[in-house]
Design a protein around this motif. Structure first.
Motif, PDB file in Angstrom:
ATOM      1  N   UNK A  16     -56.485 -13.846  31.465  1.00 32.96           N
ATOM      2  CA  UNK A  16     -55.923 -13.887  32.813  1.00 32.96           C
ATOM      3  C   UNK A  16     -55.887 -12.492  33.431  1.00 32.96           C
ATOM      4  N   UNK A  17     -55.558 -11.468  32.615  1.00 34.85           N
ATOM      5  CA  UNK A  17     -55.474 -10.111  33.171  1.00 34.85           C
ATOM      6  C   UNK A  17     -56.852  -9.566  33.501  1.00 34.85           C
ATOM      7  N   UNK A  18     -57.863  -9.963  32.769  1.00 34.04           N
ATOM      8  CA  UNK A  18     -59.212  -9.466  33.007  1.00 34.04           C
ATOM      9  C   UNK A  18     -59.961 -10.268  34.059  1.00 34.04           C
ATOM     10  N   UNK A  19     -59.462 -11.457  34.391  1.00 35.93           N
ATOM     11  CA  UNK A  19     -60.222 -12.389  35.233  1.00 35.93           C
ATOM     12  C   UNK A  19     -60.558 -11.818  36.601  1.00 35.93           C
ATOM     13  N   UNK A  20     -59.687 -11.022  37.195  1.00 30.68           N
ATOM     14  CA  UNK A  20     -59.944 -10.513  38.531  1.00 30.68           C
ATOM     15  C   UNK A  20     -60.600  -9.157  38.573  1.00 30.68           C
ATOM     16  N   UNK A  21     -60.991  -8.629  37.422  1.00 29.53           N
ATOM     17  CA  UNK A  21     -61.579  -7.294  37.360  1.00 29.53           C
ATOM     18  C   UNK A  21     -63.093  -7.365  37.457  1.00 29.53           C
ATOM     19  N   UNK A  22     -63.733  -6.192  37.345  1.00 35.44           N
ATOM     20  CA  UNK A  22     -65.197  -6.162  37.379  1.00 35.44           C
ATOM     21  C   UNK A  22     -65.795  -6.123  35.976  1.00 35.44           C
ATOM     22  N   UNK A  23     -65.066  -6.597  34.971  1.00 38.68           N
ATOM     23  CA  UNK A  23     -65.602  -6.650  33.619  1.00 38.68           C
ATOM     24  C   UNK A  23     -66.892  -7.460  33.612  1.00 38.68           C
ATOM     25  N   UNK A  24     -67.841  -7.054  32.780  1.00 37.03           N
ATOM     26  CA  UNK A  24     -69.119  -7.760  32.703  1.00 37.03           C
ATOM     27  C   UNK A  24     -68.907  -9.198  32.238  1.00 37.03           C
ATOM     28  N   UNK A  25     -69.654 -10.122  32.827  1.00 34.29           N
ATOM     29  CA  UNK A  25     -69.504 -11.530  32.514  1.00 34.29           C
ATOM     30  C   UNK A  25     -69.646 -11.862  31.040  1.00 34.29           C
ATOM     31  N   UNK A  26     -70.715 -11.398  30.355  1.00 35.49           N
ATOM     32  CA  UNK A  26     -70.848 -11.703  28.926  1.00 35.49           C
ATOM     33  C   UNK A  26     -69.683 -11.165  28.100  1.00 35.49           C
ATOM     34  N   UNK A  27     -69.163  -9.995  28.460  1.00 35.62           N
ATOM     35  CA  UNK A  27     -68.027  -9.432  27.730  1.00 35.62           C
ATOM     36  C   UNK A  27     -66.780 -10.278  27.957  1.00 35.62           C
ATOM     37  N   UNK A  28     -66.568 -10.717  29.190  1.00 38.70           N
ATOM     38  CA  UNK A  28     -65.404 -11.577  29.471  1.00 38.70           C
ATOM     39  C   UNK A  28     -65.466 -12.855  28.646  1.00 38.70           C
ATOM     40  N   UNK A  29     -66.647 -13.470  28.615  1.00 38.23           N
ATOM     41  CA  UNK A  29     -66.786 -14.720  27.862  1.00 38.23           C
ATOM     42  C   UNK A  29     -66.494 -14.497  26.380  1.00 38.23           C
ATOM     43  N   UNK A  30     -67.009 -13.394  25.835  1.00 36.78           N
ATOM     44  CA  UNK A  30     -66.795 -13.113  24.414  1.00 36.78           C
ATOM     45  C   UNK A  30     -65.329 -12.802  24.126  1.00 36.78           C
ATOM     46  N   UNK A  31     -64.679 -12.036  24.999  1.00 37.47           N
ATOM     47  CA  UNK A  31     -63.278 -11.685  24.786  1.00 37.47           C
ATOM     48  C   UNK A  31     -62.362 -12.892  24.965  1.00 37.47           C
ATOM     49  N   UNK A  32     -62.737 -13.819  25.831  1.00 40.49           N
ATOM     50  CA  UNK A  32     -61.929 -15.022  26.021  1.00 40.49           C
ATOM     51  C   UNK A  32     -61.915 -15.886  24.760  1.00 40.49           C
ATOM     52  N   UNK A  33     -62.994 -15.786  23.948  1.00 38.36           N
ATOM     53  CA  UNK A  33     -63.082 -16.536  22.692  1.00 38.36           C
ATOM     54  C   UNK A  33     -62.658 -15.699  21.483  1.00 38.36           C
ATOM     55  N   UNK A  34     -62.301 -14.462  21.710  1.00 44.49           N
ATOM     56  CA  UNK A  34     -62.050 -13.514  20.621  1.00 44.49           C
ATOM     57  C   UNK A  34     -60.891 -13.947  19.723  1.00 44.49           C
TER      58      UNK A  34
END
Length: 562
Positions: A276-294
Motif C-alpha cells: 500500500x505504501x509503495x503503490x502510489x510511488x514511481x517504483x518499477x512495476x516488476x519490482x512492485x510485483x515481486x515485493x508484493x509477493x515477498x
C-alpha cells in the motif's frame, strides 16, 4: 516565524544565496560545507521571509509552525548547530560575486564542450557552462534517460528529493544545451574522437560500481550489492532482471545488509514496505510485483562500529522512525553493548530502542558492533552470513576501530547485500587511481581540454547539491584554460550535427531532448492510468522505441502491470 531545514536536504545551496540576512550555514566556501549532511537556519536571525523555501529545489524548508510531529527534531537540530558554530562574522547580506566572462570576442556558442554523464554532476556542470553565452554544451549518456542517481538511486518513497528533476528540466531547456542520449563513450566512440570535436571534454561518469567485501562465498547466488537492488526497484535497465536471476532472494524471511549508510537504510525500508505504501510511488512495476509477493519479514543492517559511528544521516534515520511510529514496521536497535550518547542520531536510536513492538510486523534490525566473516551457502546459493561481534579500540590517532572478538555466529538468510560504498571504474583513455576509484586531476583538470567532475573526480562523497560547488570549481578551471588558450580542439572544427551523424553511421541509437521528453511523457501517462506519479519503462529496447517514436507504431505485449 523561523524557517527550518528538514529532510531531505540536497545541499544545493540555492537557499543560501536567497537568504537576505545570511542566516543559513555552512555556506559554499565555508569549512564543512561539502561534508555537511544539510545546511542549517539560525532561528535567532531568521526573519521569516520564506525566500529560502521558495529557492529550495526539493521543498525541504518549512516554517517551524508547519512542522509535523516527526519533523520537530529538526528545529532543535538547526538551533544546536548555531550553539556550536555561531558564525559571528557573517555579513548582513549574502554576497554574490560578479559573473565571470571569457576573455576576447567570441561568437555566441562558438566554444563547444562535451559533458559525459547526464547525472546531477553533469547537469550542474552544463548549467555553470551555459552561464557564458559563448559556450554550447552537448551532454552524452549511455542510457536513453538522464538524471543518473536522481532517477535510479533515490528511493521511490522519497518523492521530495526527486523534485530536483524540475531544476534539471530547467537546465536542459536552456539555449545551447543538447542531449546525445544512448551513446556510450568507450564503446560507441572513444575519448580521442570527442577531444577532436570539442574545446573541452568533461567526464561526470560517477562511481559506477560498488566496493566488494572480499569475503569467502561473496559470489554465491543471493549475494549482491545494495546498489543493484536500488537500481532494480528504480527501474534501471541494467538491473531489471535481478529478482528473476536469483541474485535477490525474496523467498526467505530475512535479508542481511552489510553496511549502515543511507543506501542500506533505503534498501531496508523498501524491502520491508507494505504494498500500500509503495503503490502510489514511481517504483518499477516488476519490482512492485515481486515485493508484493515477498516473504521477507526482517532486514538486518550490520555496522562494524558502534551507534556513534553510524554512517547513515539523521534525516534517513528519522524517515525510518516515522514508519515505526505509524506501526508499519518495528525497528530493533542492537548496540552490541555500546552505550548511546547524546548526539541527535543516538537520541533517535534510544527512542527507537524503547519503542513498543508487536508480533507479526515486519522489522528492521539495526545491529552495531558486528562484522561479516563469510557468506555461507549450499548448492551455489546463500543460506547464511557468518558474523563476529566486535569491540572498539582507539588507534594511534584516537580514532575508534572495530576489533573482532571470539563471539561468532551465523545469521540464516537467503540474501546478503553489500552496502559498503561506491567505487569508480576506469575511463578509457584517462589515467585512473584504482585505490580511490577516481581520475587524478588538479582542480578538475586531467589535462588541458580534459576534465572531471562529481564522484569520478572526488570519490563517492557529499550529497546531491555538493555537485554544484564541485562543478563550479571544474568550470572555473575550464575557463582558465580557455582564456589561456591551452584548451583547444585537436582536430578540425566540426558542425554541431557531425558527431550525431558519426554515431548514427555506426548504428548507435541516439536520442535528443525531444526523445527524453517523449519517454518522460509516456511514463507519466502510464503512471496516471495506474494512480501513480509515473510508471517507469525498464527495458532498453522499449525506451529506445518510445524515444524514437516507434512506440506509436508498435504495441508491446506483456508490459508489467499491477
Amino acid at each position: 516565524m523561523a524557517y527550518v531545514v528538514t529532510q531531505p536536504c540536497c545541499a544545493d545551496a540555492s537557499c543560501v544565496l536567497a537568504c537576505p540576512v545570511n542566516c543559513i550555514h555552512p555556506a559554499p566556501g565555508e569549512p564543512g560545507f561539502a561534508e555537511a549532511e544539510m545546511v542549517y537556519i539560525d532561528p535567532r536571525s531568521c526573519v521569516g521571509c520564506g525566500a529560502c523555501a521558495t529557492a529550495c529545489p526539493v521543498d525541504a524548508i518549512k516554517p517551524e509552525a508547519a512542522l509535523r510531529p516527526a519533523e520537530q527534531v529538526f528545529a532543535a537540530v538547526n538551533a544546536e548547530y548555531y550553539d556550536v558554530f555561531p558564525h559571528p562574522d557573517r555579513t548582513p547580506l549574502a554576497v554574490v560575486g560578479r559573473q565571470r566572462r571569457l576573455v576576447g570576442d567570441r561568437p555566441a556558442r562558438s566554444v563547444r564542450v562535451a559533458v559525459v554523464g547526464a547525472g546531477p554532476a553533469g547537469l550542474y556542470t552544463a548549467d555553470e557552462l551555459l552561464r557564458h553565452p559563448e559556450v554550447a554544451v552537448d551532454v552524452l549518456d549511455r542510457l536513453p534517460t538522464p538524471y543518473g542517481l536522481l532517477r535510479a538511486g533515490v528511493a521511490p518513497d522519497h518523492p521530495h528529493t526527486k523534485q530536483a528533476e524540475r531544476l534539471f528540466a530547467q537546465i536542459e531547456s536552456q539555449p545551447g544545451f543538447r542531449y546525445l542520449l544512448g551513446a556510450e563513450v568507450g564503446a560507441d566512440l572513444d575519448h580521442a574522437e570527442l577531444a577532436a570535436r570539442y574545446d573541452a571534454v568533461v567526464y561526470a561518469v560517477g562511481a559506477a560500481t560498488d566496493r566488494r567485501l572480499g569475503l569467502p562465498g561473496e559470489d554465491l547466488r543471493g549475494s549482491c550489492s545494495a546498489t543493484e537492488v536500488v537500481g532494480w526497484y528504480n527501474g534501471q535497465p541494467d538491473h531489471a532482471d535481478l529478482a528473476t536471476t536469483g541474485a535477490l532472494d525474496l523467498g526467505h524471511h530475512r535479508v542481511v545488509v552489510v553496511g549502515n549508510g543511507n543506501v542500506a537504510l533505503d534498501a531496508a525500508r523498501v524491502l520491508t514496505a507494505s504494498p500500500e505504501r509503495l503503490a502510489g510511488t514511481d517504483i518499477a512495476g516488476p519490482a512492485y510485483d515481486a515485493l508484493a509477493r515477498s516473504a521477507v519479514q526482517e532486514v538486518v543492517v550490520l555496522g562494524r562500529r558502534g551507534p556513534a559511528q553510524a554512517a547513515f544521516t539523521l534525516p534517513e534515520l528519522l524517515g525510518l522512525q516515522a514508519l515505526a511510529e505509524t506501526g508499519e514496521v518495528d525497528v530493533v536497535v542492537d548496540t552490541g553493548g555500546a552505550p548511546l550518547g547524546g548526539s541527535a542520531v543516538e537520541r533517535v536510536l534510544a527512542g527507537l530502542a524503547d519503542a513498543p513492538r508487536l508480533p507479526g510486523r515486519r522489522r528492521v534490525v539495526l545491529r552495531f558492533l558486528t562484522a561479516p566473516r563469510a557468506v555461507v551457502g549450499e548448492d551455489g546459493h546463500v543460506t547464511g552470513l557468518e558474523v563476529v561481534r566486535t569491540r572498539l579500540v582507539d588507534d594511534a590517532d584516537g580514532v575508534p576501530r572495530a576489533v573482532p572478538t571470539d563471539d561468532v555466529e551465523t545469521i540464516p538468510t537467503g540474501t546478503v547485500l553489500r552496502s559498503v560504498g561506491y567505487h569508480g571504474r576506469p575511463v578509457p583513455g584517462l589515467p585512473f587511481d584504482e585505490a580511490t576509484g577516481t581520475v587524478p586531476h588538479e582542480r578538475g583538470r586531467v589535462a588541458p581540454g580534459t576534465y572531471v567532475v562529481g564522484w569520478i573526480k572526488r570519490g563517492p562523497t557529499g550529497f546531491l547539491g555538493t555537485n554544484k560547488t564541485d562543478a563550479q570549481e571544474t568550470v572555473s578551471t575550464i575557463l582558465d584554460d580557455l582564456d589561456a588558450g591551452t584548451a583547444v580542439r585537436v582536430g578540425e572544427v566540426a558542425g554541431p550535427t557531425e558527431l550525431l551523424h558519426l554515431l548514427r553511421g555506426r548504428g548507435v541509437v541516439v536520442h535528443s531532448r525531444r526523445g527524453w521528453r517523449a519517454i518522460d511523457a509516456e511514463e507519466r501517462r502510464r503512471g496516471g492510468d495506474e494512480g501513480r506519479t509515473r510508471s517507469k519503462i525498464v527495458r532498453r529496447v522499449e525506451l529506445d522505441d518510445v524515444a524514437s517514436g516507434a512506440r506509436r507504431r508498435r504495441r508491446y505485449a506483456g508490459r508489467p502491470r499491477r
